[in-house]
Design a protein around this motif. Structure first.
Motif, PDB file in Angstrom:
ATOM      1  N   PHE A   1       0.853  -1.186   0.000  1.00  0.00           N
ATOM      2  CA  PHE A   1       0.000   0.000   0.000  1.00  0.00           C
ATOM      3  C   PHE A   1       0.887   1.234   0.000  1.00  0.00           C
ATOM      4  N   PRO A   2       1.411   1.615  -1.178  1.00  0.00           N
ATOM      5  CA  PRO A   2       2.380   2.713  -1.191  1.00  0.00           C
ATOM      6  C   PRO A   2       1.778   4.057  -0.857  1.00  0.00           C
TER       7      PRO A   2
ATOM      8  N   ARG B   1       3.766   6.748  -8.992  1.00  0.00           N
ATOM      9  CA  ARG B   1       2.985   6.221  -7.883  1.00  0.00           C
ATOM     10  C   ARG B   1       3.699   5.071  -7.147  1.00  0.00           C
ATOM     11  N   GLU B   2       4.812   4.611  -7.699  1.00  0.00           N
ATOM     12  CA  GLU B   2       5.518   3.456  -7.130  1.00  0.00           C
ATOM     13  C   GLU B   2       6.647   3.886  -6.208  1.00  0.00           C
ATOM     14  N   TYR B   3       6.534   5.031  -5.596  1.00  0.00           N
ATOM     15  CA  TYR B   3       7.592   5.484  -4.690  1.00  0.00           C
ATOM     16  C   TYR B   3       7.539   4.673  -3.384  1.00  0.00           C
ATOM     17  N   TYR B   4       8.692   4.564  -2.705  1.00  0.00           N
ATOM     18  CA  TYR B   4       8.749   3.885  -1.424  1.00  0.00           C
ATOM     19  C   TYR B   4       8.506   4.867  -0.290  1.00  0.00           C
ATOM     20  N   THR B   5       9.217   5.983  -0.310  1.00  0.00           N
ATOM     21  CA  THR B   5       9.010   7.079   0.634  1.00  0.00           C
ATOM     22  C   THR B   5       9.376   8.381  -0.067  1.00  0.00           C
ATOM     23  N   PHE B   6       9.033   9.517   0.549  1.00  0.00           N
ATOM     24  CA  PHE B   6       9.294  10.806  -0.102  1.00  0.00           C
ATOM     25  C   PHE B   6       9.495  11.863   0.975  1.00  0.00           C
ATOM     26  N   MET B   7      10.026  13.020   0.514  1.00  0.00           N
ATOM     27  CA  MET B   7      10.176  14.203   1.355  1.00  0.00           C
ATOM     28  C   MET B   7       9.875  15.426   0.484  1.00  0.00           C
ATOM     29  N   TRP B   8       9.182  16.432   1.097  1.00  0.00           N
ATOM     30  CA  TRP B   8       8.922  17.672   0.378  1.00  0.00           C
ATOM     31  C   TRP B   8      10.201  18.482   0.229  1.00  0.00           C
ATOM     32  N   VAL B   9      10.339  19.158  -0.909  1.00  0.00           N
ATOM     33  CA  VAL B   9      11.515  20.006  -1.114  1.00  0.00           C
ATOM     34  C   VAL B   9      11.276  21.360  -0.453  1.00  0.00           C
ATOM     35  N   THR B  10      12.372  22.028  -0.180  1.00  0.00           N
ATOM     36  CA  THR B  10      12.317  23.367   0.410  1.00  0.00           C
ATOM     37  C   THR B  10      12.501  24.398  -0.690  1.00  0.00           C
ATOM     38  N   LEU B  11      11.555  25.363  -0.766  1.00  0.00           N
ATOM     39  CA  LEU B  11      11.650  26.391  -1.805  1.00  0.00           C
ATOM     40  C   LEU B  11      12.745  27.381  -1.452  1.00  0.00           C
ATOM     41  N   PRO B  12      13.628  27.696  -2.379  1.00  0.00           N
ATOM     42  CA  PRO B  12      14.671  28.698  -2.095  1.00  0.00           C
ATOM     43  C   PRO B  12      14.076  30.108  -2.083  1.00  0.00           C
ATOM     44  N   THR B  13      14.729  30.980  -1.324  1.00  0.00           N
ATOM     45  CA  THR B  13      14.266  32.370  -1.231  1.00  0.00           C
ATOM     46  C   THR B  13      14.669  33.175  -2.458  1.00  0.00           C
ATOM     47  N   ASP B  14      15.849  32.918  -3.012  1.00  0.00           N
ATOM     48  CA  ASP B  14      16.336  33.654  -4.176  1.00  0.00           C
ATOM     49  C   ASP B  14      16.777  32.649  -5.231  1.00  0.00           C
TER      50      ASP B  14
ATOM     51  N   GLN C   1      -4.691  -5.043  -4.390  1.00  0.00           N
ATOM     52  CA  GLN C   1      -4.238  -3.904  -5.192  1.00  0.00           C
ATOM     53  C   GLN C   1      -5.297  -3.491  -6.219  1.00  0.00           C
ATOM     54  N   ALA C   2      -5.926  -4.527  -6.844  1.00  0.00           N
ATOM     55  CA  ALA C   2      -7.000  -4.202  -7.791  1.00  0.00           C
ATOM     56  C   ALA C   2      -8.145  -3.493  -7.081  1.00  0.00           C
ATOM     57  N   GLU C   3      -8.489  -4.053  -5.921  1.00  0.00           N
ATOM     58  CA  GLU C   3      -9.550  -3.407  -5.149  1.00  0.00           C
ATOM     59  C   GLU C   3      -9.121  -2.021  -4.693  1.00  0.00           C
ATOM     60  N   LEU C   4      -7.801  -1.921  -4.350  1.00  0.00           N
ATOM     61  CA  LEU C   4      -7.285  -0.634  -3.915  1.00  0.00           C
ATOM     62  C   LEU C   4      -7.357   0.399  -5.038  1.00  0.00           C
ATOM     63  N   ARG C   5      -7.034  -0.077  -6.272  1.00  0.00           N
ATOM     64  CA  ARG C   5      -7.151   0.865  -7.402  1.00  0.00           C
ATOM     65  C   ARG C   5      -8.578   1.368  -7.544  1.00  0.00           C
ATOM     66  N   LYS C   6      -9.523   0.409  -7.436  1.00  0.00           N
ATOM     67  CA  LYS C   6     -10.928   0.817  -7.513  1.00  0.00           C
ATOM     68  C   LYS C   6     -11.268   1.797  -6.398  1.00  0.00           C
ATOM     69  N   LYS C   7     -10.788   1.446  -5.208  1.00  0.00           N
ATOM     70  CA  LYS C   7     -11.062   2.332  -4.076  1.00  0.00           C
ATOM     71  C   LYS C   7     -10.422   3.699  -4.274  1.00  0.00           C
ATOM     72  N   GLN C   8      -9.185   3.651  -4.859  1.00  0.00           N
ATOM     73  CA  GLN C   8      -8.523   4.931  -5.104  1.00  0.00           C
ATOM     74  C   GLN C   8      -9.298   5.776  -6.113  1.00  0.00           C
ATOM     75  N   GLU C   9      -9.783   5.115  -7.183  1.00  0.00           N
ATOM     76  CA  GLU C   9     -10.601   5.859  -8.148  1.00  0.00           C
ATOM     77  C   GLU C   9     -11.865   6.399  -7.483  1.00  0.00           C
ATOM     78  N   GLU C  10     -12.507   5.530  -6.673  1.00  0.00           N
ATOM     79  CA  GLU C  10     -13.684   6.006  -5.941  1.00  0.00           C
ATOM     80  C   GLU C  10     -13.322   7.138  -4.997  1.00  0.00           C
ATOM     81  N   LEU C  11     -12.109   6.991  -4.384  1.00  0.00           N
ATOM     82  CA  LEU C  11     -11.666   8.037  -3.466  1.00  0.00           C
ATOM     83  C   LEU C  11     -11.447   9.362  -4.194  1.00  0.00           C
ATOM     84  N   GLU C  12     -10.825   9.286  -5.413  1.00  0.00           N
ATOM     85  CA  GLU C  12     -10.645  10.508  -6.197  1.00  0.00           C
ATOM     86  C   GLU C  12     -11.990  11.148  -6.533  1.00  0.00           C
ATOM     87  N   THR C  13     -12.932  10.250  -6.932  1.00  0.00           N
ATOM     88  CA  THR C  13     -14.282  10.771  -7.240  1.00  0.00           C
ATOM     89  C   THR C  13     -14.900  11.398  -6.009  1.00  0.00           C
TER      90      THR C  13
END
Length: 486
Positions: A28-29, A106-119, A213-225
């Motif tokens: 469940f990524p 969508r196949e990432y394992y983990t992630f981190m947000w980037v920091t926006l530079p000031t200049d 995963q198939a059910e999850l995809r369906k759920k994800q589509e339902e979730l997007e809706t």
């Protein structure tokens, strides 16, 4: 006797290849169970991803620097990257750790947000870094890589592959006996059975995983809706809430107005109650006087009937009076016409009277002139007669009084000048005769006949007050006559 490394290889040969770890993060990524960490609260939000294939990605806009071949498990990993000149980072950009061979973001394992530079123009801004905590890093020895993904879900840069594994240890010599080997073989057999059971369970779990995963995809589509519907509902709810708040403010204002009006109405009710009590007292008085009013009403009814009869008679009289007034108006119109005719006749008579008066005055003057001339002629005649009868009737030494006077005036003549009377009469006749400059005719007196006719035509005389008006003032003369008639 075999070394520790040999024992590991033997175990791997006996039990077969180690099963691939199947952590929850891989199954469940996008729905990860993470511990409560304040520093990682931002990672709880799902990053923007897409199903864009690798052919449509641009890996040269972000460059990863100082990437190790492997990282030791249990420690934090710092990722260094450089932003190129033509790339502009945005708020929802993120860096994820992907297993080599991934197809979509969508196949990432983990992630981190980037920091926006000031200049964005400085060199320090182009060199950026982000740190991954050890707890969220993979625990297997597969190959992974860093990928920079923008807020549209498109990959803008990728690093070289690396592993998460410990450093190699030197081989250690282990000495075992035959009994220990038998125990190990027996233990290996048990492990093999357990391994087979685990494989069977792994196959079933993989099947369940694919179904999930198939059910999850369906759920994800339902979730997007549902998310889009929820967003619309939230927008509608916000608008409805704003309208409700506006209505609430209006209702509060109305409530305040109603409360103030209610207070005024209370004061008004008290005043009305006082007035009602006073009116009740007056009503009692009116009830007591009602009987008197009833008798008066009967009396007034009788009077009203009598008045109606008199009113009918008066109306008949009024009709008669109206007829009389109409007749009088007609008579008045007739009288006004007659008065106008009489005024015209009066004006004509006045004009004629003025002409006659002028003629009368002229004739009177002529009469007086003739009388004076007659007197002169009489005196002349008497004188002549006396002159003719002088030798017969007078005694010697006496003569007429006129001769004496003339003798006194001319003492050289005994009987005076015999031509004195003739000269005087001729002189008087010459003095009384005049010539008109207009008609060139002789006339006696003061006014010529031609001038007299012009005066009769050009002058109007009032027969009442003897006031004269010129012929050009005829309207003034008519108004003057009308004033005498009033």
């Amino acid at each position: 006797m075999c070394g520790r490394g040999q024992t590991g290889s033997a175990l791997s040969w006996v039990f077969g290849p180690a099963p691939v770890p199947c952590p929850v993060q891989l199954l469940f990524p996008r729905c990860r169970l993470l511990p409560p960490d304040p520093a990682m609260e931002e990672t709880l939000e799902d990053p923007p991803t897409s199903a864009v294939l690798l052919d449509h990605c641009h890996f040269s806009q972000v460059i990863f620097n100082s990437v190790e071949k492997f990282y030791v498990p249990g420690g934090d990993v710092t990722c260094y990257y450089t932003l190129t000149q033509h790339f502009v980072p945005r708020r929802k950009d993120w860096i994820g750790i992907f297993r080599v061979g991934w197809k979509t973001t969508r196949e990432y394992y983990t992630f981190m947000w980037v920091t926006l530079p000031t200049d964005l123009n400085s060199k320090s801004t182009q060199q950026q870094e982000v740190q991954f905590k050890a707890y969220y890093l993979p625990k297997d020895d597969e190959y992974y890589q860093f990928c920079y993904v923008d807020q549209d879900g498109v990959v803008r840069g990728a690093s070289i592959p690396f592993q998460f594994r410990p450093e190699n240890e030197e081989d250690i010599l282990v000495v075992t006996t035959q009994g220990e080997v038998e125990e190990i073989e027996q233990h290996n057999n048990e492990l093999c059975r357990e391994n087979q059971e685990l494989r069977d369970s792994c196959v079933s779990l993989q099947k369940q995983n694919s179904d999930l995963q198939a059910e999850l995809r369906k759920k994800q589509e339902e979730l997007e809706t549902l998310k889009s519907i929820n967003k619309e509902l939230e927008q509608k709810a916000k608008e409805q809430q704003d309208s409700w708040e506006t209505e609430l403010l209006q209702l509060k204002e109305q409530n305040q107005k109603m409360s103030s009006e209610n207070e005024k109405m209370r004061v008004r009710v008290d005043q009305l109650q006082e007035q009602l009590s006073a009116q009740e007292k007056e009503m009692e008085k009116l009830v007591r006087g009602d009987q008197d009013n009833a008798e008066q009403l009967e009396y007034l009814k009788r009077e009203n009937s009598q008045l109606l009869l008199s009113l009918t008679e008066q109306r008949e009289q009024q009709k008669k009076l109206e007829q009389t007034v109409t007749e009088l108006k007609q008579e008045e119109a007739t009288a006004s016409k007659k008065q106008q005719e009489l005024m015209d006749q009066n004006f004509e008579l006045s004009r004629r009277l003025s002409e006659n008066k002028i003629i009368y005055d002229v004739l009177q003057k002529e009469k007086e002139r003739m009388e004076r001339e007659n007197d002169v002629l009489k005196s002349e005649n008497s004188r002549l007669m006396r002159y003719m009868d002088l030798d017969v009737d007078f005694p010697p030494g006496q003569g007429p009084a006129s001769d004496q006077g003339s003798t006194g005036r001319n003492p050289g003549l005994v009987y005076g000048n015999p031509y004195t009377g003739i000269q005087e009469s001729s002189a008087s006749s010459l003095l009384s005769s005049k010539r008109c400059p207009a008609c060139k005719s002789d006339f006696m007196g003061d006014i010529c006949d031609h001038t007299l006719e012009q005066q009769l035509v050009q002058t109007l005389y009032c027969p009442i007050c003897d006031k004269s008006f010129s012929a050009t003032e005829e309207q003034i003369f008519q108004d003057h006559m009308f004033c005498h008639s009033l």
